[in-house]
Design a protein around this motif. Structure first.
Motif, PDB file in Angstrom:
ATOM      1  N   GLU A 101       0.866  -1.020  -0.207  1.00  0.00           N
ATOM      2  CA  GLU A 101       0.551  -0.218   0.400  1.00  0.00           C
ATOM      3  C   GLU A 101       1.142   0.627  -0.115  1.00  0.00           C
ATOM      4  O   GLU A 101       0.493   2.161  -0.817  1.00  0.00           O
ATOM      5  N   ARG A 104       2.150   1.820  -3.713  1.00  0.00           N
ATOM      6  CA  ARG A 104       1.146   1.930  -4.263  1.00  0.00           C
ATOM      7  C   ARG A 104       0.700   3.684  -4.083  1.00  0.00           C
ATOM      8  O   ARG A 104       1.084   4.777  -5.141  1.00  0.00           O
ATOM      9  N   ASN A 105       1.134   3.715  -2.791  1.00  0.00           N
ATOM     10  CA  ASN A 105       0.447   5.721  -3.124  1.00  0.00           C
ATOM     11  C   ASN A 105       1.934   6.047  -2.873  1.00  0.00           C
ATOM     12  O   ASN A 105       1.508   7.124  -3.464  1.00  0.00           O
ATOM     13  N   ARG A 108       1.544   6.785  -6.852  1.00  0.00           N
ATOM     14  CA  ARG A 108       0.409   7.809  -7.286  1.00  0.00           C
ATOM     15  C   ARG A 108       0.728   9.053  -7.489  1.00  0.00           C
ATOM     16  O   ARG A 108       0.772   9.680  -8.089  1.00  0.00           O
ATOM     17  N   GLU A 109       1.492   9.247  -6.340  1.00  0.00           N
ATOM     18  CA  GLU A 109       1.850  10.723  -5.746  1.00  0.00           C
ATOM     19  C   GLU A 109       3.437  10.382  -7.019  1.00  0.00           C
ATOM     20  O   GLU A 109       2.885  11.875  -7.260  1.00  0.00           O
TER      21      GLU A 109
END
Length: 121
Positions: A101, A104-105, A108-109
């Motif tokens: 997680e 992934r974050n 994304r950022e």
């Protein structure tokens, strides 16, 4: 010294024009370093995998892994820095759900900042 040796020496003396790198830190102090460049071929491949004919969940997982594989420079976990591309990918594949997680974050950022034209996984 021969011609090739002089050419190598000349190239070695030039600064390395690498793209910028950015660090992302999780709550435990682990640091993921991502590069700020992605080749046009990698961008196309990522978009194809994300939109591909695979099951939606499989395509999403593979696209995230592909981004990680192409962007990760290092990942420092519990004070141990992993820099080998092969070891980075192996470590990502055995990451806990919380670590995934976080990755992934961070991806994304990073995409939003450096590659706004790409859809985040």
């Amino acid at each position: 010294m021969g011609r090739r040796g002089r050419q190598r020496q000349k190239l070695a003396a030039q600064p390395d024009p690498r793209a910028s790198e950015q660090d992302y830190t999780d709550d435990d102090g682990n640091v993921l370093r991502l590069r700020g460049s992605l080749t046009p071929g990698s961008r196309v491949k990522y978009s194809e995998v994300l939109a591909g004919g695979l099951d939606r969940e499989d395509a999403w997982q593979r696209a995230t892994e592909l981004l990680f594989e192409h962007l990760a420079v290092s990942w420092t976990i519990a004070g141990l820095a992993i820099t080998s591309q092969k070891e980075l990918l192996m470590r990502y594949r055995m990451a806990s759900s919380a670590e995934r997680e976080f990755v992934r974050n961070a991806l994304r950022e990073h995409l939003a900042e450096h590659f706004p034209e790409l859809r985040a996984p």
